[in-house]
Design an enzyme around this catalytic site. Sequence first.
Site, PDB file in Angstrom:
ATOM      1  N   ASP A 150      39.158  51.060  21.263  1.00  0.00           N
ATOM      2  CA  ASP A 150      38.708  52.319  21.882  1.00  0.00           C
ATOM      3  C   ASP A 150      39.794  53.372  21.987  1.00  0.00           C
ATOM      4  OD1 ASP A 150      36.876  50.042  23.723  1.00  0.00           O
ATOM      5  OD2 ASP A 150      35.965  51.581  22.455  1.00  0.00           O
ATOM      6  N   HIS A 178      43.235  43.837  26.163  1.00  0.00           N
ATOM      7  CA  HIS A 178      42.057  43.144  25.622  1.00  0.00           C
ATOM      8  C   HIS A 178      42.095  41.702  26.105  1.00  0.00           C
ATOM      9  CE1 HIS A 178      39.048  41.689  22.781  1.00  0.00           C
ATOM     10  NE2 HIS A 178      38.723  42.947  22.620  1.00  0.00           N
TER      11      HIS A 178
HETATM   12  C1  SDX Z   1      36.104  46.416  24.362  1.00  0.00           C
HETATM   13  O1  SDX Z   1      35.658  41.514  24.496  1.00  0.00           O
HETATM   14  C2  SDX Z   1      35.616  42.277  23.469  1.00  0.00           C
HETATM   15  O2  SDX Z   1      35.728  41.839  22.358  1.00  0.00           O
HETATM   16  C3  SDX Z   1      35.395  43.760  23.800  1.00  0.00           C
HETATM   17  C4  SDX Z   1      35.511  44.716  22.620  1.00  0.00           C
HETATM   18  C5  SDX Z   1      34.409  44.500  21.610  1.00  0.00           C
HETATM   19  O3  SDX Z   1      34.601  44.865  20.447  1.00  0.00           O
HETATM   20  O4  SDX Z   1      33.290  44.080  22.049  1.00  0.00           O
HETATM   21  O5  SDX Z   1      36.774  44.554  21.986  1.00  0.00           O
HETATM   22  C6  SDX Z   1      35.382  46.167  23.094  1.00  0.00           C
HETATM   23  O6  SDX Z   1      35.514  46.288  25.399  1.00  0.00           O
HETATM   24  C7  SDX Z   1      37.566  46.747  24.305  1.00  0.00           C
HETATM   25  C8  SDX Z   1      38.183  46.901  25.728  1.00  0.00           C
HETATM   26  C9  SDX Z   1      37.851  48.298  26.233  1.00  0.00           C
HETATM   27  N1  SDX Z   1      38.259  48.467  27.643  1.00  0.00           N
HETATM   28  C10 SDX Z   1      39.315  49.213  27.989  1.00  0.00           C
HETATM   29  O7  SDX Z   1      40.059  49.764  27.190  1.00  0.00           O
HETATM   30  C11 SDX Z   1      39.499  49.354  29.500  1.00  0.00           C
HETATM   31  C12 SDX Z   1      40.982  49.161  29.850  1.00  0.00           C
HETATM   32  N2  SDX Z   1      41.309  47.737  29.564  1.00  0.00           N
HETATM   33  C13 SDX Z   1      41.271  46.834  30.665  1.00  0.00           C
HETATM   34  O8  SDX Z   1      40.483  47.129  31.764  1.00  0.00           O
HETATM   35  C14 SDX Z   1      41.404  45.374  30.279  1.00  0.00           C
HETATM   36  O9  SDX Z   1      42.461  45.271  29.409  1.00  0.00           O
HETATM   37  C15 SDX Z   1      40.213  44.658  29.695  1.00  0.00           C
HETATM   38  C16 SDX Z   1      39.001  44.846  30.549  1.00  0.00           C
HETATM   39  C17 SDX Z   1      39.907  45.133  28.333  1.00  0.00           C
HETATM   40  C18 SDX Z   1      40.566  43.181  29.611  1.00  0.00           C
HETATM   41  O10 SDX Z   1      40.633  42.742  30.881  1.00  0.00           O
HETATM   42  P1  SDX Z   1      41.196  41.291  31.240  1.00  0.00           P
HETATM   43  O11 SDX Z   1      41.391  40.419  30.056  1.00  0.00           O
HETATM   44  O12 SDX Z   1      40.326  40.794  32.326  1.00  0.00           O
HETATM   45  O13 SDX Z   1      42.654  41.617  31.696  1.00  0.00           O
HETATM   46  P2  SDX Z   1      43.081  41.536  33.161  1.00  0.00           P
HETATM   47  O14 SDX Z   1      42.249  42.510  33.927  1.00  0.00           O
HETATM   48  O15 SDX Z   1      43.101  40.107  33.569  1.00  0.00           O
HETATM   49  O16 SDX Z   1      44.564  42.094  33.064  1.00  0.00           O
HETATM   50  C19 SDX Z   1      45.666  41.232  32.876  1.00  0.00           C
HETATM   51  C20 SDX Z   1      46.842  42.051  33.390  1.00  0.00           C
HETATM   52  C21 SDX Z   1      46.609  42.580  34.810  1.00  0.00           C
HETATM   53  O17 SDX Z   1      47.887  42.783  35.402  1.00  0.00           O
HETATM   54  P3  SDX Z   1      48.451  41.612  36.394  1.00  0.00           P
HETATM   55  O18 SDX Z   1      47.370  41.313  37.389  1.00  0.00           O
HETATM   56  O19 SDX Z   1      48.790  40.456  35.475  1.00  0.00           O
HETATM   57  O20 SDX Z   1      49.689  42.252  37.030  1.00  0.00           O
HETATM   58  O21 SDX Z   1      47.010  43.218  32.581  1.00  0.00           O
HETATM   59  C22 SDX Z   1      46.755  44.377  33.358  1.00  0.00           C
HETATM   60  C23 SDX Z   1      45.998  43.928  34.585  1.00  0.00           C
HETATM   61  O22 SDX Z   1      46.207  44.822  35.650  1.00  0.00           O
HETATM   62  N3  SDX Z   1      45.959  45.261  32.517  1.00  0.00           N
HETATM   63  C24 SDX Z   1      46.120  46.577  32.457  1.00  0.00           C
HETATM   64  C25 SDX Z   1      45.207  47.016  31.498  1.00  0.00           C
HETATM   65  N4  SDX Z   1      44.521  45.964  31.022  1.00  0.00           N
HETATM   66  C26 SDX Z   1      44.990  44.882  31.660  1.00  0.00           C
HETATM   67  N5  SDX Z   1      46.933  47.404  33.113  1.00  0.00           N
HETATM   68  C27 SDX Z   1      46.831  48.717  32.806  1.00  0.00           C
HETATM   69  N6  SDX Z   1      45.981  49.218  31.889  1.00  0.00           N
HETATM   70  C28 SDX Z   1      45.156  48.399  31.222  1.00  0.00           C
HETATM   71  N7  SDX Z   1      44.304  48.892  30.320  1.00  0.00           N
END
Ligand code: SDX
Length: 438
Positions: A373, A316
């Site tokens: 989720d 998140h």
């Molecule tokens: C919702 O914003 C809100 O409040 C949203 C929400 C709401 O109520 O409105 O809470 C609802 O959208 C919840 C999120 C649902 N999405 C998912 O579950 C999809 C999987 N999650 C990710 O794609 C991700 O965690 C996000 C999109 C939710 C957040 O993305 P960020 O903050 O941009 O995180 P990032 O992409 O910068 O990741 C930081 C690091 C990265 O690794 P490094 O580059 O540091 O090596 O964490 C890793 C990412 O690769 N990472 C993950 C991951 N989420 C982040 N790695 C594997 N699986 C994941 N799910």
Amino acid sequence: MGTQTPETPAGSAQTATLVVDGVSHELPLVTGTMGEQAIDISRLRATTGLVTLDEAFGNTASCRSAITYIDGEQGILRYRGIPIEELARNGSSFVETAWLVIFGQLPTQAERDRFSELLTESSALHNDMGKHFDAFPESGHPMAIMNAMINAMSTHTRPRINDEESFLVAAAHLLSKVRTIAAASYKSHKGEPIIYPRRDLKYVENLLHMMFSLPYDDYEPVPEVARALNLFFTLHADHEQNCSTSTVRMVASSDANLYTACSAGVAALWGPLHGGANMATVQMLQRLHDEGTSAADLVAQVKDRSSGVRLMGFGHRVYRNRDPRSVILKEAVDDLLCALDIDDPLLEIALELEDVALHDDYFVERKLYPNVDFYSGILLRAIGIPLNMFTVMFAIGRMPGWIANWREVNMDPSGRIQRPRQVYTGPELVEWVPRELR
Ligand code: SDX
């Protein structure tokens, strides 16, 4: 150029010092209710000629808002100051929570009665609106239909909101009809007759009736199912400046009407990285189940960045601790499956996946925890909601938050149209060339 943010000595003006080409600029610090601070850069370009760059706005507050408070480090979520755990524990209905989020306090009995009356009165769709469903292809995704139909509401009654009463009526219309639109899109998709709402049913029970009843067979939800869906909606009611809510505020800032702005929120929510994640999470769990892939194998895939595989329902932008909603939903899933005597193998897989991930350095180092989720889809499955309706359920739940944020933008007397700047990276100057010479 350097930025010093000295510990602000007691009593001094709360400012941050920005040094640009040897010149110091004092930027005011804004302090929120809970002590969080922001550097106010609203005069930055005027005083330094500079803009800031913060792609994806991870470090940028787009507004002041009094609706929802999140502490990502502590895993705190409060609607108008009330912790969601309190709302869940006290069985606050979604309708009561919607009033709280939109109007700022829990409703009195009189307010509750008036709101319920408006929701019941406005639950049916205008006949002309119903005709749209004949034109949508059966394969049409219900989120596309919801986006279109909510905007189509503007063709009937562009809500002229110039006082609290007209706003209340428009908000009730939208909150009530989003349910009817969702059910009608489900019925159209199934090729079944659209079922009208009933005056004697409460908000959630009426949605379930419109989705699962047939002309010759009324669906009667068991109390546990209605309670679980009420809780699901309550936990989704708002979440500060997430992607879809920020979209609603951006559209609202141009003075666009309530329906159009919330239709834009539906569009933003549809993305698999946002509201589409509940559907993607269940698809991921189902794949593990069907292919017999172990949780450890999936986690290994996720850690291999070349795989491009993400653990859906995990991580998140704000929470660097457990998403408090996922904690409540995990318990609610267990309770509902027990009450319905359902043994869903996907729950076992989810529990194992959570356990493996939370003991793995990749997730621990990045502070990746289950988000809203991760368990919500299993709850919807147990209720009998089909996969392609999961994000539609999220949209219904988030409607109060979108309405509240639209209202907050419109009630801000100093409000301006949102218009971010950019850092231009295109060519400096290019001559026009006649086609024959291109
Ligand atoms: C919702 O914003 C809100 O409040 C949203 C929400 C709401 O109520 O409105 O809470 C609802 O959208 C919840 C999120 C649902 N999405 C998912 O579950 C999809 C999987 N999650 C990710 O794609 C991700 O965690 C996000 C999109 C939710 C957040 O993305 P960020 O903050 O941009 O995180 P990032 O992409 O910068 O990741 C930081 C690091 C990265 O690794 P490094 O580059 O540091 O090596 O964490 C890793 C990412 O690769 N990472 C993950 C991951 N989420 C982040 N790695 C594997 N699986 C994941 N799910």
